[in-house]
Design a protein around this motif. Structure first.
Motif, PDB file in Angstrom:
ATOM      1  N   MET A   1       0.848  -1.186   0.000  1.00 26.57           N
ATOM      2  CA  MET A   1       0.000   0.000   0.000  1.00 26.57           C
ATOM      3  C   MET A   1       0.887   1.241   0.000  1.00 26.57           C
ATOM      4  N   TYR A   2       0.560   2.198  -0.856  1.00 26.76           N
ATOM      5  CA  TYR A   2       1.322   3.432  -0.952  1.00 26.76           C
ATOM      6  C   TYR A   2       0.748   4.483  -0.011  1.00 26.76           C
ATOM      7  N   PRO A   3       1.604   5.306   0.572  1.00 26.81           N
ATOM      8  CA  PRO A   3       1.075   6.375   1.441  1.00 26.81           C
ATOM      9  C   PRO A   3       0.342   7.416   0.610  1.00 26.81           C
ATOM     10  N   SER A   4      -0.686   7.996   1.204  1.00 26.82           N
ATOM     11  CA  SER A   4      -1.429   9.055   0.524  1.00 26.82           C
ATOM     12  C   SER A   4      -0.619  10.344   0.562  1.00 26.82           C
ATOM     13  N   ARG A   5      -1.052  11.309  -0.241  1.00 25.63           N
ATOM     14  CA  ARG A   5      -0.420  12.626  -0.224  1.00 25.63           C
ATOM     15  C   ARG A   5      -0.503  13.216   1.183  1.00 25.63           C
ATOM     16  N   HIS A   6      -1.636  12.990   1.853  1.00 23.67           N
ATOM     17  CA  HIS A   6      -1.831  13.476   3.222  1.00 23.67           C
ATOM     18  C   HIS A   6      -0.787  12.870   4.157  1.00 23.67           C
ATOM     19  N   ASP A   7      -0.547  11.561   4.051  1.00 23.73           N
ATOM     20  CA  ASP A   7       0.442  10.900   4.907  1.00 23.73           C
ATOM     21  C   ASP A   7       1.833  11.465   4.673  1.00 23.73           C
ATOM     22  N   ALA A   8       2.143  11.725   3.415  1.00 23.99           N
ATOM     23  CA  ALA A   8       3.473  12.230   3.097  1.00 23.99           C
ATOM     24  C   ALA A   8       3.682  13.642   3.624  1.00 23.99           C
ATOM     25  N   GLN A   9       2.653  14.493   3.525  1.00 24.51           N
ATOM     26  CA  GLN A   9       2.830  15.890   3.911  1.00 24.51           C
ATOM     27  C   GLN A   9       2.644  16.128   5.403  1.00 24.51           C
ATOM     28  N   LEU A  10       1.834  15.322   6.051  1.00 22.77           N
ATOM     29  CA  LEU A  10       1.544  15.574   7.461  1.00 22.77           C
ATOM     30  C   LEU A  10       1.986  14.437   8.364  1.00 22.77           C
ATOM     31  N   GLY A  11       2.732  13.501   7.811  1.00 23.25           N
ATOM     32  CA  GLY A  11       3.185  12.397   8.636  1.00 23.25           C
ATOM     33  C   GLY A  11       2.026  11.553   9.158  1.00 23.25           C
ATOM     34  N   GLY A  12       0.934  11.480   8.403  1.00 25.56           N
ATOM     35  CA  GLY A  12      -0.202  10.661   8.814  1.00 25.56           C
ATOM     36  C   GLY A  12      -0.992  11.259   9.954  1.00 25.56           C
ATOM     37  N   ASN A  13      -0.945  12.549  10.127  1.00 27.29           N
ATOM     38  CA  ASN A  13      -1.627  13.202  11.242  1.00 27.29           C
ATOM     39  C   ASN A  13      -3.129  13.276  10.992  1.00 27.29           C
ATOM     40  N   GLN A  14      -3.817  12.197  11.328  1.00 33.09           N
ATOM     41  CA  GLN A  14      -5.267  12.138  11.125  1.00 33.09           C
ATOM     42  C   GLN A  14      -5.987  13.164  11.998  1.00 33.09           C
ATOM     43  N   ALA A  15      -5.433  13.469  13.164  1.00 34.83           N
ATOM     44  CA  ALA A  15      -6.064  14.453  14.053  1.00 34.83           C
ATOM     45  C   ALA A  15      -6.169  15.802  13.353  1.00 34.83           C
ATOM     46  N   PHE A  16      -5.125  16.210  12.632  1.00 44.56           N
ATOM     47  CA  PHE A  16      -5.190  17.485  11.919  1.00 44.56           C
ATOM     48  C   PHE A  16      -6.254  17.440  10.830  1.00 44.56           C
ATOM     49  N   LEU A  17      -6.306  16.346  10.092  1.00 43.55           N
ATOM     50  CA  LEU A  17      -7.302  16.236   9.032  1.00 43.55           C
ATOM     51  C   LEU A  17      -8.712  16.299   9.613  1.00 43.55           C
ATOM     52  N   ASN A  18      -8.938  15.680  10.750  1.00 44.77           N
ATOM     53  CA  ASN A  18     -10.249  15.751  11.407  1.00 44.77           C
ATOM     54  C   ASN A  18     -10.559  17.178  11.849  1.00 44.77           C
ATOM     55  N   ASP A  19      -9.564  17.871  12.402  1.00 44.74           N
ATOM     56  CA  ASP A  19      -9.763  19.268  12.790  1.00 44.74           C
ATOM     57  C   ASP A  19     -10.042  20.144  11.580  1.00 44.74           C
ATOM     58  N   LEU A  20      -9.373  19.861  10.484  1.00 45.12           N
ATOM     59  CA  LEU A  20      -9.586  20.634   9.261  1.00 45.12           C
ATOM     60  C   LEU A  20     -11.015  20.441   8.759  1.00 45.12           C
ATOM     61  N   LYS A  21     -11.505  19.214   8.794  1.00 44.06           N
ATOM     62  CA  LYS A  21     -12.896  18.957   8.387  1.00 44.06           C
ATOM     63  C   LYS A  21     -13.874  19.685   9.319  1.00 44.06           C
ATOM     64  N   LYS A  22     -13.581  19.677  10.605  1.00 40.67           N
ATOM     65  CA  LYS A  22     -14.433  20.390  11.568  1.00 40.67           C
ATOM     66  C   LYS A  22     -14.424  21.890  11.259  1.00 40.67           C
ATOM     67  N   SER A  70      -5.624  19.952  -1.298  1.00 38.77           N
ATOM     68  CA  SER A  70      -4.196  19.856  -1.609  1.00 38.77           C
ATOM     69  C   SER A  70      -3.513  18.756  -0.797  1.00 38.77           C
ATOM     70  N   LEU A  71      -4.041  18.449   0.374  1.00 38.97           N
ATOM     71  CA  LEU A  71      -3.446  17.409   1.218  1.00 38.97           C
ATOM     72  C   LEU A  71      -3.966  16.004   0.910  1.00 38.97           C
ATOM     73  N   THR A  72      -5.208  15.925   0.450  1.00 39.84           N
ATOM     74  CA  THR A  72      -5.830  14.610   0.279  1.00 39.84           C
ATOM     75  C   THR A  72      -6.133  14.258  -1.174  1.00 39.84           C
ATOM     76  N   GLY A  73      -6.224  15.287  -2.039  1.00 36.98           N
ATOM     77  CA  GLY A  73      -6.633  15.045  -3.406  1.00 36.98           C
ATOM     78  C   GLY A  73      -8.135  14.828  -3.538  1.00 36.98           C
ATOM     79  N   GLN A  74      -8.867  15.069  -2.443  1.00 35.52           N
ATOM     80  CA  GLN A  74     -10.313  14.859  -2.436  1.00 35.52           C
ATOM     81  C   GLN A  74     -11.034  16.138  -2.036  1.00 35.52           C
ATOM     82  N   GLN A  75     -12.182  16.362  -2.675  1.00 34.31           N
ATOM     83  CA  GLN A  75     -13.042  17.493  -2.322  1.00 34.31           C
ATOM     84  C   GLN A  75     -13.887  17.080  -1.121  1.00 34.31           C
TER      85      GLN A  75
END
Length: 157
Positions: A1-22, A70-75
């Motif tokens: 499995m390849y890392p996502s763009r998000h994993d590469a740029q944020l070191g897999g920081n799912q907490a930040f992505l959740n905060d960004l969605k919030k 830009s971090l996930t490639g997803q809208q």
């Protein structure tokens, strides 16, 4: 499995992505609320200020949405977090509290964010949110005098 763009740029920081969605959901909700509140505003001056505040919220929404893409490639599809109160004074109170809480939330994100451009984006948004809170406090003050209402137990923070 390849890392996502998000994993590469944020070191897999799912907490930040959740905060960004919030944050995106919050800005989307604010834009929706302030359109409604513009229609309820008792004066043209207040309508104009609400329009300017809404424009700031639209700017934050667009910045955060672009960052997410830009971090996930997803809208991300935003969600309305709650409905705007139908009573103008209640809407002002709720908006004031929301702006204050959002200021703290954005400052916390900025504090743990390592990338300077993202840190700066959230600090600027926090400053805007604090400014909005001051305007909502002003609107509440004016509306309270206009309606002969004082601060009471219904003013929950």
């Amino acid at each position: 499995m390849y890392p996502s763009r998000h994993d590469a740029q944020l070191g897999g920081n799912q907490a930040f992505l959740n905060d960004l969605k919030k944050a995106i959901d919050g800005e989307y909700t604010a834009v929706t609320w302030y359109k409604t509140m513009e229609k309820m505003a008792p004066t043209n001056k207040q309508k104009e200020k609400l329009k300017l505040i809404r424009k700031d919220e639209e700017k934050h929404y667009n910045q955060f949405s672009y960052l997410h893409y830009s971090l996930t490639g997803q809208q991300y599809q935003p969600k309305l977090t709650r409905e705007c109160p139908s009573n103008h004074l209640e809407a002002i109170r709720a908006a004031f509290v929301d702006e204050q809480e959002t200021t703290d939330f954005y400052l916390n994100i900025s504090d743990y964010q390592m990338q300077q451009s993202i840190k700066d984006m959230f600090r600027r948004a926090a400053a805007d949110e604090q400014n909005h809170a001051v305007w909502f406090l002003h609107f509440h003050f004016i509306s309270s005098f206009r309606n002969n209402v004082v601060f009471n137990d219904n003013w929950h923070i």
